[in-house]
Enzyme design. Structure first.
Site, PDB file in Angstrom:
ATOM      1  N   GLY A  26       0.818  -1.199   0.000  1.00 40.23           N
ATOM      2  CA  GLY A  26       0.000   0.000   0.000  1.00 40.23           C
ATOM      3  C   GLY A  26       0.856   1.255   0.000  1.00 40.23           C
ATOM      4  N   LEU A  31       0.600   3.663  -2.034  1.00 35.20           N
ATOM      5  CA  LEU A  31       1.013   3.558  -3.430  1.00 35.20           C
ATOM      6  C   LEU A  31       1.534   4.880  -3.985  1.00 35.20           C
ATOM      7  CD1 LEU A  31      -1.894   1.338  -4.807  1.00 35.20           C
ATOM      8  CD2 LEU A  31       0.282   0.621  -3.786  1.00 35.20           C
ATOM      9  N   GLY A  78       5.656   4.602  -8.804  1.00 39.58           N
ATOM     10  CA  GLY A  78       6.393   3.368  -9.063  1.00 39.58           C
ATOM     11  C   GLY A  78       5.461   2.175  -9.134  1.00 39.58           C
ATOM     12  N   HIS A  79       4.534   2.082  -8.173  1.00 32.82           N
ATOM     13  CA  HIS A  79       3.550   1.000  -8.197  1.00 32.82           C
ATOM     14  C   HIS A  79       2.654   1.098  -9.424  1.00 32.82           C
ATOM     15  CE1 HIS A  79       4.196   1.445  -3.677  1.00 32.82           C
ATOM     16  NE2 HIS A  79       4.525   0.186  -3.909  1.00 32.82           N
ATOM     17  N   VAL A 100      11.531   3.739 -10.417  1.00 32.03           N
ATOM     18  CA  VAL A 100      10.970   5.036 -10.816  1.00 32.03           C
ATOM     19  C   VAL A 100      11.493   6.087  -9.842  1.00 32.03           C
ATOM     20  CG1 VAL A 100       8.856   6.373 -11.178  1.00 32.03           C
ATOM     21  CG2 VAL A 100       8.933   3.935 -11.797  1.00 32.03           C
ATOM     22  N   ARG A 148       8.224   5.191   2.082  1.00 33.81           N
ATOM     23  CA  ARG A 148       8.896   5.770   3.251  1.00 33.81           C
ATOM     24  C   ARG A 148       9.317   7.216   3.035  1.00 33.81           C
ATOM     25  NH1 ARG A 148      10.324   1.742   6.967  1.00 33.81           N
ATOM     26  NH2 ARG A 148       9.944  -0.357   6.191  1.00 33.81           N
TER      27      ARG A 148
END
Length: 297
Positions: free
Chosen positions: A33, A35, A38-39, A178, A189
């Protein structure tokens, strides 16, 4: 089709069996999660390659050093769902901890020779927890393709090894990291960083990029490349290296001479109190993937 959020393993398994019966390959993007782009890049690639796209959102408690770190990790399923709805995700699998680790859970997957290095050396049990949850999700969802990011290079190498060793009908697709406009690798983070720390954090990629440039100019000594990275990191007072390693890309064994081979440069560093990881792959041109996919594992 309206995207559905599934919380029960039995329901998720039933859905995946339906896709299998229809011979529609599933693309899985495993996440915790929080997000970011990149995700979403992984999701778009999954949408291109698979008939059904499933994003798992599971904050795996075994990946954290303590309860406080686990509880402080960003949780916002509604926000994540809002990001995924417009880009063609069919299902979110968001099980509870109790669903994945029920009372009496006692079965773990350990990839020997890989799980005790790098992240595993400084975070004991981290890779065991990751491998166990990945294997569990593979068994529930039966994906044909699993999309992971280079930023979590060690996890992708572990995933590829367990797929080979256990003869799982899964292909791990590794996509490039990314980054933002300053080179900072996108990470959940990053939300922990203050404005001052956000300005400081790109030093990690600047240091790695210094090694990339030296390698491109012919430097093949791991010792000299590491020293250049350390010198660049030392310029930023908010940065502190936890580990820095130059290894092969299959067993993560340290290497000294990078001639005629592919190497993974991995770093974990603190920016203030926030721990960030990043890496780059150094390839002699003769050893670069002709498909454009990343050679990890």
């Amino acid at each position: 089709m309206v995207m559905e959020i599934i919380t029960r393993a039995a329901r998720m398994h039933s859905v995946s069996c339906k896709f299998a019966a229809e011979e529609k390959p599933i693309g899985l993007i495993p996440t915790m999660g929080a997000l970011h782009e990149g995700h979403l890049t992984l999701v778009r690639e999954a949408r291109r390659m698979a008939d059904a796209v499933i994003v798992s959102i599971f904050v795996n408690p075994t990946l954290f050093r303590d309860e406080e770190e686990y509880k402080s990790f960003p949780h916002d399923l509604a926000r994540d769902a809002d990001l995924l709805t417009p880009i063609g995700v069919d299902y979110i699998f968001a099980p509870s901890v109790e669903e994945i680790f029920p009372k009496g859970f006692a079965t773990w997957i350990t990839v020997e020779g890989l799980s005790d290095k790098l992240e595993g050396a400084v975070r004991p049990g981290h890779l065991r927890g990751a491998a166990t949850v990945l294997t569990t999700f593979f068994n529930i969802i039966h994906p044909k393709f699993v999309f992971m990011g280079q930023k979590d290079a060690q996890q992708t190498i572990v995933a590829k090894k367990l797929v080979r060793d256990l003869h799982l009908p899964v292909e791990i697709i590794v996509m490039p990291t990314v980054r933002d406009e300053n080179g900072l690798a996108l990470s959940s983070r990053n939300q922990y960083l203050s404005l001052e720390e956000l300005r400081a954090a790109p030093v990690i990629y600047r240091a790695l990029h210094q090694a990339e440039e030296m390698f491109a100019e012919g430097e093949r000594s791991a010792k000299r490349l590491k020293r250049a990275i350390e010198k660049e990191m030392e310029k930023e007072p908010l940065a502190r290296i936890e580990y820095l390693s130059i290894t092969d890309t299959e067993w993560l064994e340290p290497i000294d001479d990078l001639s005629h081979r592919t190497a993974l440069v991995s770093i974990a560093a603190y920016i203030g109190k926030t721990r960030l990881t990043d890496n780059v792959i150094l390839d002699d041109s003769a050893y670069k993937s002709k498909s454009g996919r990343l050679k990890l594992g």
